[in-house]
Design an enzyme around this catalytic site. Structure first.
Site, mmCIF file in Angstrom:
data_model
loop_
_atom_site.group_PDB
_atom_site.id
_atom_site.type_symbol
_atom_site.label_atom_id
_atom_site.label_comp_id
_atom_site.label_asym_id
_atom_site.label_seq_id
_atom_site.Cartn_x
_atom_site.Cartn_y
_atom_site.Cartn_z
ATOM 1 N N TYR A 1 -10.115 -3.513 -10.786
ATOM 2 C CA TYR A 1 -9.050 -2.933 -9.954
ATOM 3 C C TYR A 1 -8.014 -3.993 -9.604
ATOM 4 C CZ TYR A 1 -6.943 -0.269 -6.078
ATOM 5 O OH TYR A 1 -6.071 0.395 -5.242
ATOM 6 N N ASP A 2 -8.473 -5.118 -9.037
ATOM 7 C CA ASP A 2 -7.545 -6.145 -8.551
ATOM 8 C C ASP A 2 -6.681 -6.709 -9.687
ATOM 9 O OD1 ASP A 2 -9.318 -5.669 -6.512
ATOM 10 O OD2 ASP A 2 -9.739 -7.769 -6.055
ATOM 11 N N GLY B 1 -6.321 -5.425 -12.721
ATOM 12 C CA GLY B 1 -5.552 -4.343 -13.343
ATOM 13 C C GLY B 1 -4.245 -4.127 -12.608
ATOM 14 N N SER C 1 -13.669 7.305 5.582
ATOM 15 C CA SER C 1 -14.322 8.565 5.217
ATOM 16 C C SER C 1 -15.837 8.456 5.436
ATOM 17 C CB SER C 1 -13.991 8.951 3.777
ATOM 18 O OG SER C 1 -14.058 7.829 2.934
ATOM 19 N N GLY D 1 -20.219 -6.629 10.061
ATOM 20 C CA GLY D 1 -19.219 -5.732 10.644
ATOM 21 C C GLY D 1 -18.050 -6.457 11.267
ATOM 22 N N GLN E 1 -10.978 -10.542 5.678
ATOM 23 C CA GLN E 1 -9.920 -10.110 6.592
ATOM 24 C C GLN E 1 -8.729 -9.609 5.794
ATOM 25 O OE1 GLN E 1 -8.892 -13.636 8.794
ATOM 26 N NE2 GLN E 1 -8.241 -14.747 6.983
HETATM 27 P P1 NAD Z 1 -7.111 8.828 -5.287
HETATM 28 O O1 NAD Z 1 -8.306 8.445 -6.083
HETATM 29 O O2 NAD Z 1 -7.237 9.942 -4.299
HETATM 30 O O3 NAD Z 1 -5.891 9.181 -6.237
HETATM 31 C C1 NAD Z 1 -5.745 8.673 -7.542
HETATM 32 C C2 NAD Z 1 -5.371 9.822 -8.451
HETATM 33 O O4 NAD Z 1 -5.167 9.321 -9.774
HETATM 34 C C3 NAD Z 1 -6.476 10.881 -8.538
HETATM 35 O O5 NAD Z 1 -5.906 12.171 -8.393
HETATM 36 C C4 NAD Z 1 -7.053 10.664 -9.935
HETATM 37 O O6 NAD Z 1 -7.621 11.839 -10.478
HETATM 38 C C5 NAD Z 1 -5.831 10.184 -10.701
HETATM 39 N N1 NAD Z 1 -6.149 9.403 -11.885
HETATM 40 C C6 NAD Z 1 -7.057 8.395 -12.002
HETATM 41 N N2 NAD Z 1 -7.044 7.926 -13.262
HETATM 42 C C7 NAD Z 1 -6.097 8.635 -13.941
HETATM 43 C C8 NAD Z 1 -5.640 8.632 -15.276
HETATM 44 N N3 NAD Z 1 -6.130 7.772 -16.176
HETATM 45 N N4 NAD Z 1 -4.676 9.516 -15.638
HETATM 46 C C9 NAD Z 1 -4.172 10.404 -14.739
HETATM 47 N N5 NAD Z 1 -4.580 10.454 -13.462
HETATM 48 C C10 NAD Z 1 -5.537 9.590 -13.074
HETATM 49 O O7 NAD Z 1 -6.601 7.508 -4.558
HETATM 50 P P2 NAD Z 1 -5.392 7.291 -3.538
HETATM 51 O O8 NAD Z 1 -5.959 6.672 -2.340
HETATM 52 O O9 NAD Z 1 -4.567 8.504 -3.424
HETATM 53 O O10 NAD Z 1 -4.558 6.170 -4.314
HETATM 54 C C11 NAD Z 1 -3.358 6.452 -4.993
HETATM 55 C C12 NAD Z 1 -2.740 5.152 -5.485
HETATM 56 O O11 NAD Z 1 -2.448 4.315 -4.376
HETATM 57 C C13 NAD Z 1 -3.645 4.360 -6.425
HETATM 58 O O12 NAD Z 1 -2.874 3.796 -7.449
HETATM 59 C C14 NAD Z 1 -4.207 3.282 -5.535
HETATM 60 O O13 NAD Z 1 -4.535 2.133 -6.258
HETATM 61 C C15 NAD Z 1 -3.063 3.058 -4.567
HETATM 62 N N6 NAD Z 1 -3.546 2.492 -3.299
HETATM 63 C C16 NAD Z 1 -4.204 3.286 -2.390
HETATM 64 C C17 NAD Z 1 -4.679 2.718 -1.210
HETATM 65 C C18 NAD Z 1 -5.397 3.533 -0.163
HETATM 66 O O14 NAD Z 1 -5.837 2.966 0.852
HETATM 67 N N7 NAD Z 1 -5.535 4.830 -0.290
HETATM 68 C C19 NAD Z 1 -4.496 1.356 -0.977
HETATM 69 C C20 NAD Z 1 -3.849 0.582 -1.932
HETATM 70 C C21 NAD Z 1 -3.363 1.169 -3.085
#
Ligand code: NAD
Ligand code: UDP
Length: 319
Positions: free
Chosen positions: A144-145, A147, A188, A206, A275
């Site tokens: 993830y990081d 990527g 969640s 924690g 942190q």
């Molecule tokens: P989420 O998992 O709810 O949403 C990601 C969406 O991408 C999902 O609907 C999933 O089905 C879709 N997806 C995954 N792989 C795919 C692919 N190969 N092709 C098409 N669709 C694909 O997560 P989120 O929290 O809504 O995150 C959305 C974005 O924001 C992500 O890129 C995530 O890295 C970034 N982000 C979120 C947070 C957070 O705290 N929620 C923090 C930092 C970054």
């Protein structure tokens, strides 16, 4: 009317973004492979004449016509992105290449949903955008990081090499309704555990901290970022600078749910950052933005959502 592509639009953040875009009159194409997202998140939009949902994996090329792209496709919680780490890297890297290629062909402006994880386990606190981070390239969080870091590199190379209009936001931990109940993220997990009367799982002691941004605040910042002048690319941090330990979060969730769940301690996952807190000076200056929703208020909304979701799944809350 703007034609806007939202990849990952059926996910937690993506579905809220689609709501806002439709509400302001844009034409929205939501693309998702439903790995972690769900049709249920956008079911209320399906009959809208300006909304279209397409099942598609962004690791494959996409040929559509549009004006702007929000690239959110990528599993975001450690449980989900570690389930198939190779696919996670492919989604970030091949997905970015495909969406940047699309943006280049149709000369669209494109925004990347990057992450605070690019800072890794940070030695600088709070984290400003100039900090390059401390990331393990071979650990279980690396898919993830790294990527996401590589995706940022691609965005800036397309900008320099092809004069593409790019926007990069680094999102810090965000929470709210439509989070996946089993995504393993701390907000969640704690709420679902509290509502079901199960033990609250504290990883480590924690005392590690995170900053939690409510989803409505986050979406507002993303929309503002997309509309900034072309010369401003970011990266820009988006998050709530309020910092809480996981113990503080657990106590707040227990109080708000009036749950009698007990705290239990489990091992800290590998490479878990100690942190994290955003420096949002740049967002304040360039977007005129700062978060408005306090943690307790956002948690109340999220708890109400999970009460309903858990009810739908046949569980009963013991609070
Ligand atoms: P989420 O998992 O709810 O949403 C990601 C969406 O991408 C999902 O609907 C999933 O089905 C879709 N997806 C995954 N792989 C795919 C692919 N190969 N092709 C098409 N669709 C694909 O997560 P989120 O929290 O809504 O995150 C959305 C974005 O924001 C992500 O890129 C995530 O890295 C970034 N982000 C979120 C947070 C957070 O705290 N929620 C923090 C930092 C970054
Ligand atoms: N965490 C926890 N109990 C849980 C889930 C997570 O104590 O049931 C901790 C986790 O170890 C981390 C923090 O909460 O220190 C935030 O975890 P999350 O997965 O939500 O986000 P990230 O680590 O990616 O910021």
């Amino acid at each position: 009317m703007n034609r806007i592509l939202v990849t990952g639009g059926a996910g937690f953040l993506g579905s809220h973004l689609c709501d806002r875009l439709i509400a302001r009159g844009d034409d929205v194409l939501c693309v998702d492979n439903f790995f972690t997202g769900s049709k249920r998140n956008v079911a209320h939009l399906l009959s809208h004449p300006h909304f279209e949902l397409m099942r598609h994996d962004v690791t494959f090329p996409l040929y559509v016509e549009l004006d702007r792209i929000f690239n959110l496709a990528c599993p975001a919680s450690p449980v989900h992105y570690q389930f198939d780490p190779v696919q996670t890297t492919k989604t970030s890297v091949h997905g970015a290449i495909n969406m940047l290629g699309l943006a280049k062909r149709v000369r669209a402006r494109i925004l990347q949903a990057s992450t605070s994880e690019v800072y890794g386990d940070p030695e600088v606190h709070p984290q400003p955008e100039e900090y390059w981070g401390k990331v393990n390239p071979i650990g279980i969080r690396s898919c993830y990081d790294e990527g996401k870091r590589c995706a940022e590199t691609l965005f800036f190379d397309y900008h320099r090499q092809h004069r593409l209009e790019i926007k990069v936001v680094r999102i810090f931990n965000t929470y709210g309704p439509r989070m996946h109940p089993n995504d393993g993220r701390v907000v969640s997990n704690f709420i679902v555990q509290a509502l079901k009367g199960e033990d609250i799982t504290i990883y480590g002691d924690g005392q590690q901290s995170r900053s939690f941004c409510y989803v409505d605040d986050l979406i507002e910042a993303m929309l503002r970022m997309m509309d900034t002048p072309a010369e401003f690319t970011g990266p820009v941090n988006i998050g709530n600078p309020g910092e809480f330990t996981m113990l503080e979060l657990a106590e707040t969730v227990l109080r708000l749910t009036q749950s009698r769940s007990k705290l239990v301690y489990q091992p800290l996952p590998q490479d878990d950052p100690r942190q994290r807190k955003p420096d949002i000076a740049l967002a304040k200056e360039k977007l005129g933005w700062e978060p408005r929703v306090a943690l307790e208020d956002g948690l109340k909304e999220t708890i109400a959502y999970f009460k309903k979701t858990i009810g739908d799944a046949g569980f009963t809350a013991r609070s």
